[in-house]
Design an enzyme around this catalytic site. Structure first.
Site, mmCIF file in Angstrom:
data_model
loop_
_atom_site.group_PDB
_atom_site.id
_atom_site.type_symbol
_atom_site.label_atom_id
_atom_site.label_comp_id
_atom_site.label_asym_id
_atom_site.label_seq_id
_atom_site.Cartn_x
_atom_site.Cartn_y
_atom_site.Cartn_z
ATOM 1 N N HIS A 206 0.747 -1.378 -0.285
ATOM 2 C CA HIS A 206 -0.534 0.093 -0.045
ATOM 3 C C HIS A 206 0.578 1.354 0.043
ATOM 4 O O HIS A 206 0.486 2.114 0.202
ATOM 5 C CB HIS A 206 -0.966 0.128 1.256
ATOM 6 C CG HIS A 206 -0.340 0.732 2.177
ATOM 7 N ND1 HIS A 206 0.285 -0.230 3.172
ATOM 8 C CD2 HIS A 206 -0.490 1.391 3.679
ATOM 9 C CE1 HIS A 206 0.597 0.047 4.395
ATOM 10 N NE2 HIS A 206 0.567 1.371 4.101
HETATM 11 N N1 UDP Z 1 -3.751 -4.570 9.489
HETATM 12 C C1 UDP Z 1 -5.351 -5.451 9.492
HETATM 13 N N2 UDP Z 1 -5.819 -5.884 8.474
HETATM 14 C C2 UDP Z 1 -5.335 -5.754 7.133
HETATM 15 C C3 UDP Z 1 -3.927 -5.076 6.754
HETATM 16 C C4 UDP Z 1 -3.414 -4.749 8.408
HETATM 17 O O1 UDP Z 1 -5.580 -5.680 10.390
HETATM 18 O O2 UDP Z 1 -6.075 -6.105 5.865
HETATM 19 C C5 UDP Z 1 -2.765 -4.370 10.308
HETATM 20 C C6 UDP Z 1 -1.929 -4.902 11.080
HETATM 21 O O3 UDP Z 1 -2.365 -6.255 11.031
HETATM 22 C C7 UDP Z 1 -1.109 -3.919 11.145
HETATM 23 C C8 UDP Z 1 -1.651 -3.161 10.470
HETATM 24 O O4 UDP Z 1 -2.971 -3.102 9.794
HETATM 25 O O5 UDP Z 1 -1.541 -3.891 12.737
HETATM 26 C C9 UDP Z 1 -0.738 -2.438 9.886
HETATM 27 O O6 UDP Z 1 -1.297 -0.563 9.604
HETATM 28 P P1 UDP Z 1 -1.123 -0.293 7.526
HETATM 29 O O7 UDP Z 1 0.747 -1.802 7.064
HETATM 30 O O8 UDP Z 1 -1.773 0.401 6.861
HETATM 31 O O9 UDP Z 1 0.470 0.717 7.671
HETATM 32 P P2 UDP Z 1 1.518 0.939 8.395
HETATM 33 O O10 UDP Z 1 2.104 0.027 9.782
HETATM 34 O O11 UDP Z 1 2.538 0.529 6.737
HETATM 35 O O12 UDP Z 1 1.730 1.799 8.397
#
Ligand code: UDP
Length: 362
Positions: A206
């Site tokens: 993403h």
């Molecule tokens: N997550 C979730 N469902 C999904 C994808 C991710 O619950 O379909 C959770 C994942 O376990 C983690 C968080 O969302 O706790 C990560 O979010 P994301 O990857 O959107 O953001 P980043 O961590 O890169 O800021």
């Protein structure tokens, strides 16, 4: 003490869930009462990117729900300021590095409310990432800086920030510990998707740098070639990535036409934990998922050129490979060192944050 929590994006709901629980425990134990008021900016608004986390993780209902989904931080901060300008708060609690984080920091500065930043000090040293700008700007306005790792503390020291910097561990580790047992009991995603333990890959994509047609094409061609060994790939698709795929008919046909890649809607946190625990390996450009891979003892290949979570790489759980198909394949095929990581704390990071905020230093 009155705290204003400003959140708006999926990873922030998970982090805030751990801290809201610690606030509730603190109040039950009879300490100086904390009243938490949540402002949801509406940055993420789909049911399965937002409400589902409030329901499953029992996050208190937001006092204010704004409609700032496509806004940059400056206009978003104006919305926040206008919404809470007649309220009194002792502190604004911000998480991570999204537009909602920076918007919250700008609003708090404007309203002269001290800022507590959870996940302070992280740096990718990639100035092209919006997240890097958001974190630096937030850290430099924060009164309390709650760092998850020693590297984060060092990063702040290198920028001249040493006052009120607290190494508390990672609230995402708290959340992983709180919800892993519940996920095992409640999630039936493995059955629903017909997956066998350690017999599938989990992928997420993403990041802005990857959601352009060129990089997405490279990533999907790499995923297709990995899946030729008969191991399915499960990919909960982020709305931003879906929009790019939907806008390119050729890519859409290829992505959705490959039965080895199971594209699903974003899943709830309990299902995500089950997928992370059960996957043979995780391919991701997410920040949080790189760490969760370690929390649930699953090796990770990161589809970026750098990471903020360097300890996962140093300990041999995570390989940084970018989007080159050959590099991704060879990373998967070569062994992982899998050493213990001593950062991230012991599941009491949120409690430490609350204790520090309650110690009266504001
Ligand atoms: N997550 C979730 N469902 C999904 C994808 C991710 O619950 O379909 C959770 C994942 O376990 C983690 C968080 O969302 O706790 C990560 O979010 P994301 O990857 O959107 O953001 P980043 O961590 O890169 O800021």
């Amino acid at each position: 003490m009155r705290i204003l929590t400003i959140i708006g994006a999926r990873p922030q709901f998970i982090k805030a869930a751990a801290v809201s629980r610690a606030i509730s425990t603190h109040n039950k134990l009879g300490g100086n009462r904390i009243d938490e008021f949540i402002l949801h900016t509406g940055q993420h608004y789909d049911h399965n990117m937002s409400q589902i986390f409030f329901d499953d993780l029992e996050i208190p209902k937001p006092a204010w729900l704004l409609n700032c989904s496509a806004m940059m931080p400056e206009p978003m901060s104006k919305e926040i300021t206008d919404t809470v300008k007649n309220e009194k708060f002792d502190c604004v609690l911000l998480y991570g590095d999204t537009y909602s984080t920076l918007a919250g920091a700008l609003a708090a500065e404007n309203l002269q409310i001290p800022i507590a930043h959870v996940e302070a000090g992280l740096r990718s040293f990639n100035n092209a990432m919006p997240e890097e700008h958001n974190r630096i700007e937030t850290d430099h306005r924060a009164k309390w800086l709650f760092c998850p790792t020693t590297t984060a503390v060092e990063n702040l020291t290198n920028e001249g920030i040493t006052r009120n910097v607290h190494l508390v561990g990672d609230v995402m580790y708290d959340a992983a510990l709180i919800f892993a047992g519940i996920a095992t009991k409640k999630s039936d995603i493995l059955t629903r998707l017909n997956l066998r333990h350690k017999d599938f890959y989990l992928a997420t994509i993403h990041r802005a740098e990857n959601t352009n047609t060129e990089n997405l094409t490279r990533i999907f061609s790499a995923l297709s070639s990995i899946a030729t060994d008969g191991t399915p790939i499960v990919l909960p698709l982020h709305p931003r990535t879906r929009n790019v795929i939907d806008s390119d008919a050729c890519m859409k046909a290829k992505v959705f036409g490959n039965s080895a890649i199971k594209i699903i809607e974003p899943v709830n946190y309990l299902d995500m934990i089950m997928l992370e625990k059960s996957a043979r390996l995780i391919l991701t450009d997410s920040g949080g998922i790189q760490k969760e891979a370690y929390f649930h003892q699953t090796p990770c290949v990161t589809l970026r050129e750098e990471t903020e979570w360097v300890e996962t790489v140093n300990a041999g759980w995570n390989k940084i490979v970018g989007t080159d198909a050959e590099k991704i394949k060879s990373a998967i095929e070569s062994p992982f060192a899998k050493q213990l990581i001593t950062d991230y704390g012991s599941g009491d990071s949120a409690q430490k944050i609350i204790e520090i905020l309650c110690s009266g230093n504001y």
